[in-house]
Write an enzyme that holds these catalytic residues in place. Sequence first.
Site, mmCIF file in Angstrom:
data_model
loop_
_atom_site.group_PDB
_atom_site.id
_atom_site.type_symbol
_atom_site.label_atom_id
_atom_site.label_comp_id
_atom_site.label_asym_id
_atom_site.label_seq_id
_atom_site.Cartn_x
_atom_site.Cartn_y
_atom_site.Cartn_z
ATOM 1 N NE ARG A 29 3.660 10.715 -0.636
ATOM 2 C CZ ARG A 29 2.808 10.641 -1.655
ATOM 3 N NH1 ARG A 29 1.973 9.636 -1.764
ATOM 4 N NH2 ARG A 29 2.779 11.584 -2.582
ATOM 5 N N GLY A 30 1.394 13.574 0.631
ATOM 6 C CA GLY A 30 0.765 14.285 -0.478
ATOM 7 C C GLY A 30 -0.018 15.461 0.110
ATOM 8 C CB ALA A 31 -0.013 19.036 -0.833
ATOM 9 N N GLY A 32 -2.647 17.278 -0.699
ATOM 10 C CA GLY A 32 -4.105 17.232 -0.569
ATOM 11 C C GLY A 32 -4.510 16.273 0.544
ATOM 12 N NE ARG A 72 6.133 15.942 4.950
ATOM 13 C CZ ARG A 72 6.159 15.338 3.758
ATOM 14 N NH1 ARG A 72 5.114 14.672 3.316
ATOM 15 N NH2 ARG A 72 7.247 15.420 3.002
ATOM 16 C CB CYS A 138 6.391 13.211 -6.613
ATOM 17 S SG CYS A 138 6.119 12.888 -4.847
ATOM 18 C CG ASP A 207 3.918 19.646 -1.500
ATOM 19 O OD1 ASP A 207 4.338 19.071 -2.525
ATOM 20 O OD2 ASP A 207 3.514 19.045 -0.488
ATOM 21 C CG ASN A 217 5.405 19.183 -6.642
ATOM 22 O OD1 ASN A 217 4.561 18.821 -5.828
ATOM 23 N ND2 ASN A 217 5.758 18.446 -7.666
ATOM 24 C CE LYS A 243 -2.619 20.286 -3.093
ATOM 25 N NZ LYS A 243 -2.579 19.311 -4.189
HETATM 26 C C1 RUB Z 1 4.279 14.829 -2.447
HETATM 27 C C2 RUB Z 1 4.374 15.850 -3.523
HETATM 28 C C3 RUB Z 1 3.181 15.990 -4.426
HETATM 29 C C4 RUB Z 1 2.311 17.139 -3.910
HETATM 30 C C5 RUB Z 1 0.955 17.192 -4.600
HETATM 31 O O1 RUB Z 1 5.366 14.895 -1.549
HETATM 32 O O2 RUB Z 1 5.314 16.609 -3.626
HETATM 33 O O3 RUB Z 1 3.586 16.300 -5.722
HETATM 34 O O4 RUB Z 1 2.090 16.996 -2.520
HETATM 35 O O5 RUB Z 1 0.245 16.013 -4.319
HETATM 36 P P1 RUB Z 1 5.406 13.919 -0.277
HETATM 37 P P2 RUB Z 1 -1.355 15.981 -4.338
HETATM 38 O O6 RUB Z 1 5.313 12.529 -0.792
HETATM 39 O O7 RUB Z 1 6.700 14.234 0.391
HETATM 40 O O8 RUB Z 1 4.226 14.294 0.595
HETATM 41 O O9 RUB Z 1 -1.765 16.373 -5.718
HETATM 42 O O10 RUB Z 1 -1.670 14.548 -4.008
HETATM 43 O O11 RUB Z 1 -1.856 16.921 -3.308
#
Ligand code: RUB
Length: 319
Positions: A29-32, A72, A138, A207, A217, A243
């Site tokens: 999880r997480g956009a990156g 997703r 988050c 995101d 986000n 992003k």
């Molecule tokens: C994660 C979320 C994070 C962004 C950025 O949501 O909203 O703030 O994805 O994260 P989820 P990053 O847990 O539902 O994926 O900086 O790690 O890309």
Amino acid sequence: MYIISHGNREDVTDIVAETAQAIKDMRVRGAGRIARAGASAMGAFAEGYKGVSIEQFRNDAGAAAKTILASRPTAVSLRNGVLYSVRGLDGASTLKEAVDSVVRDSAEFVESSSHAVERIAEVGAQTVRDGDVILTHCNSNAAVGVIKRANAEKKNIKVYATETRPWRQGLITSRELAEAGVDVTLIVDGAVRSVMGKVDRVFVGADTVASDGSLYNKVGTSQIALAANELGKEFSVCTETYKFSPLTLRGEPVIIEERGREEVASESDVPPSVKVFNPVFDRTPAKYISSYITENGIIHPGAVFGEMLRLFGTGRSKE
Ligand code: RUB
């Protein structure tokens, strides 16, 4: 771990399906991270490809990309990572050239994406003042990177991390920060406005960033932005430029994912007649955002459109 281990898998479609499932289930999880996992699955798919014709490979790679993208819907990083991986397919004239281009471009995306996160940490940490009290929401790799870097630079910071219902990603954030020696306090989401008076600035991740400078986000981000705005606190978004959404340049809306009711309340918590609405992300308008901290430097929300034109052209051309 953001890269699914593919081991010696023979069946390349399984690799793709497994990655898509892991993203859907939020094991990755997480956009990156999902972008890197998606790109890496495309690379593994190409590397293990057993077909014999370039036309078939193009079709199969297109189907693989579709499977990953269906996992997703909100984070455009996933789309940008997967499309970057297949960008050489049209120009290739042999199967080998096509396969090599996907293997090369997926690895290039993963590497440059990780490098962008490191660069954001450097750029963002420079903006942190000694003694700053920071709030984060988050679990954003990019935002946590900035905070950890500022702490490593002995900026004497304190951090409030929101719990982030229903998945409680704030527990990951507070663990990561505590392990890095950061003074961190975990709060429930409803306590944001109670602590905002003590906060100097907010760092969140992204995101998707839209061409009007708005941010998509984790749900709750927009409420935090409102509370920060009320007290004149800086609200900064730590984001890689992959992003930024080229789709929004041509007016396409960002889809906000909704997930199941069981994530919010179990059958024993509430009777089935209780409806549950579980949106996973929300939109923060540009007017509540002080800055975007990117690997290319700090961008004002009003400058996002120009930066997108520079990165993607008009967004109308074939990607
Ligand atoms: C994660 C979320 C994070 C962004 C950025 O949501 O909203 O703030 O994805 O994260 P989820 P990053 O847990 O539902 O994926 O900086 O790690 O890309």
